[in-house]
Design an enzyme around this catalytic site. Structure first.
Site, PDB file in Angstrom:
ATOM      1  N   GLY A  15       0.750  -1.268   0.000  1.00  0.00           N
ATOM      2  CA  GLY A  15       0.000   0.000   0.000  1.00  0.00           C
ATOM      3  C   GLY A  15       0.770   1.302   0.000  1.00  0.00           C
ATOM      4  O   GLY A  15       0.169   2.350   0.237  1.00  0.00           O
ATOM      5  N   SER A  21       1.529   8.267   1.881  1.00  0.00           N
ATOM      6  CA  SER A  21       0.922   6.999   2.318  1.00  0.00           C
ATOM      7  C   SER A  21       1.428   6.564   3.692  1.00  0.00           C
ATOM      8  O   SER A  21       2.632   6.668   3.985  1.00  0.00           O
ATOM      9  CB  SER A  21       1.274   5.859   1.353  1.00  0.00           C
ATOM     10  N   ILE A  22       0.511   6.012   4.492  1.00  0.00           N
ATOM     11  CA  ILE A  22       0.919   5.494   5.801  1.00  0.00           C
ATOM     12  C   ILE A  22       1.945   4.363   5.597  1.00  0.00           C
ATOM     13  O   ILE A  22       2.960   4.300   6.291  1.00  0.00           O
ATOM     14  CB  ILE A  22      -0.317   5.021   6.597  1.00  0.00           C
ATOM     15  N   ASP A  66      -2.227  -7.362  -7.290  1.00  0.00           N
ATOM     16  CA  ASP A  66      -3.572  -6.882  -6.976  1.00  0.00           C
ATOM     17  C   ASP A  66      -4.028  -7.710  -5.771  1.00  0.00           C
ATOM     18  O   ASP A  66      -4.135  -8.941  -5.864  1.00  0.00           O
ATOM     19  CB  ASP A  66      -4.474  -7.117  -8.198  1.00  0.00           C
ATOM     20  N   ILE A  95      -4.428  -0.979   2.710  1.00  0.00           N
ATOM     21  CA  ILE A  95      -5.157  -0.949   1.437  1.00  0.00           C
ATOM     22  C   ILE A  95      -6.597  -0.515   1.671  1.00  0.00           C
ATOM     23  O   ILE A  95      -7.275  -1.068   2.539  1.00  0.00           O
ATOM     24  CB  ILE A  95      -5.167  -2.367   0.804  1.00  0.00           C
ATOM     25  N   SER A  98     -12.870   2.660  -2.334  1.00  0.00           N
ATOM     26  CA  SER A  98     -14.291   2.493  -2.605  1.00  0.00           C
ATOM     27  C   SER A  98     -14.662   3.245  -3.876  1.00  0.00           C
ATOM     28  O   SER A  98     -14.575   4.483  -3.906  1.00  0.00           O
ATOM     29  CB  SER A  98     -15.126   3.056  -1.447  1.00  0.00           C
ATOM     30  N   TYR A 150     -10.552   2.320  10.516  1.00  0.00           N
ATOM     31  CA  TYR A 150     -11.027   3.665  10.868  1.00  0.00           C
ATOM     32  C   TYR A 150     -12.268   3.534  11.743  1.00  0.00           C
ATOM     33  O   TYR A 150     -13.046   2.579  11.604  1.00  0.00           O
ATOM     34  CB  TYR A 150     -11.322   4.466   9.585  1.00  0.00           C
ATOM     35  N   TYR A 160     -18.307   8.569   4.709  1.00  0.00           N
ATOM     36  CA  TYR A 160     -17.434   7.385   4.634  1.00  0.00           C
ATOM     37  C   TYR A 160     -18.122   6.232   3.892  1.00  0.00           C
ATOM     38  O   TYR A 160     -17.487   5.272   3.485  1.00  0.00           O
ATOM     39  CB  TYR A 160     -16.998   6.978   6.039  1.00  0.00           C
ATOM     40  N   THR A 199      -3.790  11.707   3.271  1.00  0.00           N
ATOM     41  CA  THR A 199      -3.186  10.854   2.244  1.00  0.00           C
ATOM     42  C   THR A 199      -4.118  10.852   1.027  1.00  0.00           C
ATOM     43  O   THR A 199      -5.192  11.451   1.078  1.00  0.00           O
ATOM     44  CB  THR A 199      -3.068   9.404   2.748  1.00  0.00           C
TER      45      THR A 199
END
Ligand code: NAI
Length: 270
Positions: A15, A21-22, A66, A95, A98, A150, A160, A199
């Site tokens: 990811g 990016s984290i 993927d 990862i 949506s 989250y 969200y 991000t």
């Protein structure tokens, strides 16, 4: 500051898209702490070539996969063990995606094919990663597997959208697989529930700036940054947390325990 917490440990980091990016920050910290790892991302996400800079910095190889494709994951785990010369001690699943959020669909007008894509990419992929790891017997005993979640898994945040269901499923998979992997191989499985973070995935959620500010004002310690999140991930990959498993660990500056804060009251009184 480095503490050699991951000296001799091997892993896979999913990811890292760009330096926001984290996963990018986790890779940098893991490298500092002495780990060796393979970096991976979806083939499409690699077209800008950003990840190569990180790979060079961390002396890591990059293998496209993927995360929804079991075949890609099988190849990734086989090749990673060859490259790293043995089984793995840690895996980071960082990862989320949506199509409904990306395309601004309201919660009352979701496209169900996209909903399934959201679940596949953001949650089911975590199960696939672990099932492949188990079948290949790719994890060392006392290994650590981690995904990022989250708080919308527990509380509603309108923008969200279907990612809330994906995160609820992700946390549930961590519990179920954590029980199994613990018994099988003493491998621990956890999720970290992270503060809103600026991000690509984060800022893609509608109203992000408002809820970033809101969360920051609600949290006594303020929002946790991507760098802080990386530090927490490192502790969970280290031998200092060997008995922590099947948990959703809140890394949010205190947000989840606050009813209301003075800053928000003052804002309302303006
Ligand atoms: P990011 O956009 O940098 O990372 C998301 C990653 O998912 C990208 O590297 C992307 O290429 C990858 N990805 C998407 N589809 C994929 C697929 N089919 N196969 C493999 N990789 C795929 O954003 P960020 O914020 O670093 O996201 C990492 C994790 O942190 C996600 O699970 C996200 O939901 C979670 N998180 C983020 C928060 C935020 O506010 N940014 C807050 C709490 C959790």
């Amino acid at each position: 500051m480095a503490y050699n917490l991951l000296q001799g440990k091997k892993g896979i980091i999913f990811g890292a898209l760009n330096d926001k990016s984290i996963a990018w920050k986790v890779a940098q910290r893991a490298h500092e702490e002495g780990a060796q790892f393979v970096l991976t991302n979806a083939p499409l996400a690699m077209r800008m070539g950003e990840i190569n800079k990180l790979a060079e910095e961390c002396n890591a190889q990059v293998i496209p996969a993927d995360a929804t494709s079991v075949e890609d994951l099988q190849n990734l785990f086989t090749q990673s063990q060859e490259i790293l010369g043995g089984k793995l001690d840690f895996v980071l699943h960082s990862i989320g995606m949506s199509p409904n959020v990306r395309k601004g669909k309201t919660y009352g007008d979701l496209n169900y094919e996209w909903f399934q894509k959201t679940l596949d990419v953001s949650a089911l992929s975590f199960h696939k990663v672990m099932q492949v790891a188990e079948k290949q017997d790719a994890m060392n005993e006392w290994g650590s597997i981690l995904a990022l979640s989250y708080i919308a898994a527990q509380r509603s945040f309108p923008d969200y959208s279907d990612m809330a269901q994906a995160k609820a499923m992700l946390e549930s998979i961590a519990r179920s697989y954590g029980q199994r992997f613990g018994k099988l191989k003493k491998v621990r499985v956890n999720t970290i529930s992270q503060s809103p973070t600026k991000t690509t995935a984060g800022t893609g959620v509608g109203g992000f700036d408002a809820f970033f500010e809101y969360a920051d004002k609600m949290s006594p310690l303020g929002n946790a940054s991507a760098e802080d999140c990386a530090n927490y991930c490192i502790t969970l990959f280290s031998d200092l947390t060997r008995l922590v498993t099947m948990q959703n660990l809140l890394h949010d500056g205190g947000f989840s325990s606050v009813g209301i804060s003075e800053e928000i009251v003052n804002q309302m009184n303006k």
